[in-house]
Design an enzyme around this catalytic site. Structure first.
Site, short mmCIF file in Angstrom:
data_model
loop_
_atom_site.label_atom_id
_atom_site.label_comp_id
_atom_site.label_asym_id
_atom_site.label_seq_id
_atom_site.Cartn_x
_atom_site.Cartn_y
_atom_site.Cartn_z
N ALA A 131 50.18 47.13 29.98
CA ALA A 131 50.77 48.22 29.20
C ALA A 131 51.01 49.46 30.05
O ALA A 131 51.65 50.42 29.59
CB ALA A 131 49.87 48.56 28.02
N GLY A 132 50.46 49.48 31.26
CA GLY A 132 50.65 50.64 32.13
C GLY A 132 49.45 51.58 32.14
O GLY A 132 49.52 52.71 32.61
N LYS A 133 48.31 51.09 31.65
CA LYS A 133 47.11 51.93 31.57
C LYS A 133 46.71 52.43 32.96
O LYS A 133 46.51 53.62 33.18
CB LYS A 133 45.96 51.14 30.94
CG LYS A 133 46.27 50.56 29.56
CD LYS A 133 45.05 49.91 28.92
CE LYS A 133 44.53 48.72 29.72
NZ LYS A 133 45.50 47.60 29.84
N THR A 134 46.59 51.48 33.90
CA THR A 134 46.15 51.88 35.25
C THR A 134 47.20 52.73 35.94
O THR A 134 46.87 53.69 36.65
CB THR A 134 45.82 50.63 36.08
OG1 THR A 134 44.87 49.82 35.38
CG2 THR A 134 45.25 50.99 37.44
N GLU A 159 39.28 49.93 33.73
CA GLU A 159 38.58 48.75 33.17
C GLU A 159 37.33 49.15 32.41
O GLU A 159 36.27 48.55 32.54
CB GLU A 159 38.21 47.78 34.30
CG GLU A 159 39.32 47.37 35.21
CD GLU A 159 40.40 46.54 34.48
OE1 GLU A 159 41.47 46.35 35.06
OE2 GLU A 159 40.16 46.11 33.34
N1 LIG Z 1 55.02 41.87 29.87
C1 LIG Z 1 54.94 43.03 30.56
N2 LIG Z 1 55.14 44.22 29.95
C2 LIG Z 1 55.06 45.37 30.64
N3 LIG Z 1 54.80 45.47 31.97
C3 LIG Z 1 54.59 44.31 32.62
C4 LIG Z 1 54.64 43.05 31.95
N4 LIG Z 1 54.39 42.08 32.89
C5 LIG Z 1 54.18 42.71 34.06
N5 LIG Z 1 54.32 44.04 33.92
C6 LIG Z 1 54.15 45.03 34.99
O1 LIG Z 1 52.86 45.62 34.81
C7 LIG Z 1 52.92 47.00 35.15
C8 LIG Z 1 51.78 47.77 34.50
O2 LIG Z 1 50.63 47.51 35.28
P1 LIG Z 1 49.25 48.31 35.00
O3 LIG Z 1 49.50 49.77 35.00
O4 LIG Z 1 48.25 47.76 35.95
O5 LIG Z 1 48.94 47.85 33.51
P2 LIG Z 1 47.51 47.74 32.75
O6 LIG Z 1 46.55 48.57 33.52
O7 LIG Z 1 47.79 48.28 31.38
O8 LIG Z 1 47.17 46.28 32.73
C9 LIG Z 1 54.29 47.42 34.68
O9 LIG Z 1 54.75 48.56 35.43
C10 LIG Z 1 55.15 46.19 34.95
O10 LIG Z 1 55.76 46.28 36.24
C1 LIG Z 2 42.38 40.26 27.10
C2 LIG Z 2 41.19 40.09 28.01
C3 LIG Z 2 41.23 40.52 29.33
N1 LIG Z 2 40.13 40.37 30.14
C4 LIG Z 2 40.15 40.84 31.53
C5 LIG Z 2 41.37 40.40 32.30
C6 LIG Z 2 41.53 41.48 33.31
O1 LIG Z 2 40.71 41.20 34.43
C7 LIG Z 2 41.01 42.73 32.59
C8 LIG Z 2 42.11 43.62 32.04
O2 LIG Z 2 42.93 44.04 33.05
P1 LIG Z 2 44.13 45.12 32.84
O3 LIG Z 2 43.88 46.16 33.85
O4 LIG Z 2 44.08 45.64 31.45
O5 LIG Z 2 45.37 44.34 33.11
O6 LIG Z 2 40.19 42.27 31.52
C9 LIG Z 2 38.97 39.78 29.65
O7 LIG Z 2 37.96 39.64 30.40
N2 LIG Z 2 38.93 39.35 28.36
C10 LIG Z 2 40.00 39.47 27.51
O8 LIG Z 2 39.91 39.05 26.32
#
Ligand SMILES: Nc1ncnc2c1ncn2[C@@H]1O[C@H](COP(=O)(O)OP(=O)(O)O)[C@@H](O)[C@H]1O
Ligand SMILES: Cc1cn([C@H]2C[C@H](O)[C@@H](COP(=O)(O)O)O2)c(=O)[nH]c1=O
Ligand SMILES: [Zn+2]
Length: 267
Positions: A98-101, A172
């Site tokens: 979702a772009g959290k990080t 995280e």
């Molecule tokens: N289905 C998806 N929807 C949105 N972004 C995605 C998707 N798959 C991959 N991405 C990529 O993931 C990036 C977000 O990474 P990150 O900030 O690490 O997200 P989060 O921390 O929420 O998991 C986006 O900028 C995009 O390039």
């Molecule tokens: C849904 C879900 C996720 N996880 C783990 C998978 C990844 O290592 C992190 C989330 O990473 P992101 O920065 O938000 O992409 O959490 C999990 O352990 N259990 C779950 O149900």
């Protein structure tokens, strides 16, 4: 080793961080990082040419030739009057991808650009991209402390550095069992800004860890969305593609995908 010296030195594009002379007396294991980073150059060296434009899109512009290193306010924090008079807690949550990080790293960069000292923490369970950095799914990274519990953060950093710290970024957050107890102290009593990102729900859309528990402590709560991997609409949830049933399973797009409500319900 002096905990101040164990401090990760963060080279952030900031005009507010003059290079303290103590960098030149840093232990040898730090010097290669500092001298190879054009962001933290000694006064005698000419400024390097600006990074290639392709890096302009990245919030941090670290690269193999310019490893990111980070100073945590050990040398030049803002005077107390320019810090937040009381502390703050900001929660950023949502599904994976979702772009959290990404938002967290941009916020940390902004704080440093405003002259604040910053430290990043993530769970040592997150081994996807290494333990010394917070890394987005796009590969943007920032150095951090990887800890099993947040209660060890102050000792890890050292009291002197902790006292000078203005902002703490937590990635995280769902993996930290002591998230609630930790967050209240720096914000309520130490005047620090805490920005915590994490999953609100697990792959079964159940509350994940203590992320939702800190909502009552927060100044702001932001839920981000991703793109549904099936239909492209906004994704609010994360689905597991594999058959493992444990709640905690570290992984990326190989194991998880963001989905809309319709896809979450038809699984
Ligand atoms: N289905 C998806 N929807 C949105 N972004 C995605 C998707 N798959 C991959 N991405 C990529 O993931 C990036 C977000 O990474 P990150 O900030 O690490 O997200 P989060 O921390 O929420 O998991 C986006 O900028 C995009 O390039
Ligand atoms: C849904 C879900 C996720 N996880 C783990 C998978 C990844 O290592 C992190 C989330 O990473 P992101 O920065 O938000 O992409 O959490 C999990 O352990 N259990 C779950 O149900
Ligand atoms: Zn969908």
């Amino acid at each position: 080793m002096n905990s101040m010296r164990s401090i990760i030195i963060m080279a952030m594009r900031s005009r507010h961080f003059p290079i303290p002379s103590s960098f030149h007396s840093s232990p040898p294991h730090l010097l290669p990082l500092i001298q190879s980073s054009p962001l933290l150059r000694s006064r005698s060296q000419p400024p390097p040419s600006p990074p290639p434009l392709c890096l302009a899109r990245s919030p941090f512009r670290p690269s193999s030739s310019c490893p990111a290193v980070a100073v945590l306010g050990a040398h030049d924090p803002l005077p107390m009057e320019s810090r937040s008079p009381s502390g703050e807690i900001h929660v950023i949550l949502g599904p994976m991808f979702a772009g959290k990080t990404t938002i967290l790293l941009r916020r940390m960069q902004d704080e440093v650009d405003c002259g604040r000292s910053v430290a990043m923490v993530k769970s040592d369970k997150d081994t996807r991209y290494g333990l010394d950095s917070v890394v987005t799914h796009d590969g943007v990274k920032m150095p951090c402390f990887a800890l099993s519990e947040l209660s060890s953060f102050r000792d890890k950093l050292g009291t002197e550095a902790y006292d000078k710290l203005n902002v703490i970024g937590i990635d995280e957050a769902q993996f930290f069992e002591d998230l609630y107890d930790f967050c209240s102290n720096p914000a309520d009593h130490d005047g620090k800004i805490v920005v915590a990102t994490g999953l609100d729900g697990d792959y079964l859309r159940r509350s994940f860890g203590s992320v939702l528990d800190i909502v009552p402590l927060a100044d702001s709560v932001t839920k981000l969305t991703a793109r549904c991997e099936i239909c492209g609409r906004r994704a609010f949830f994360t689905l597991k593609k594999t058959n493992e049933t444990q709640t905690e399973l570290i992984g990326g797009a190989d194991v998880y995908m963001p989905v809309c409500r319709q896809q979450a319900l038809c699984r």
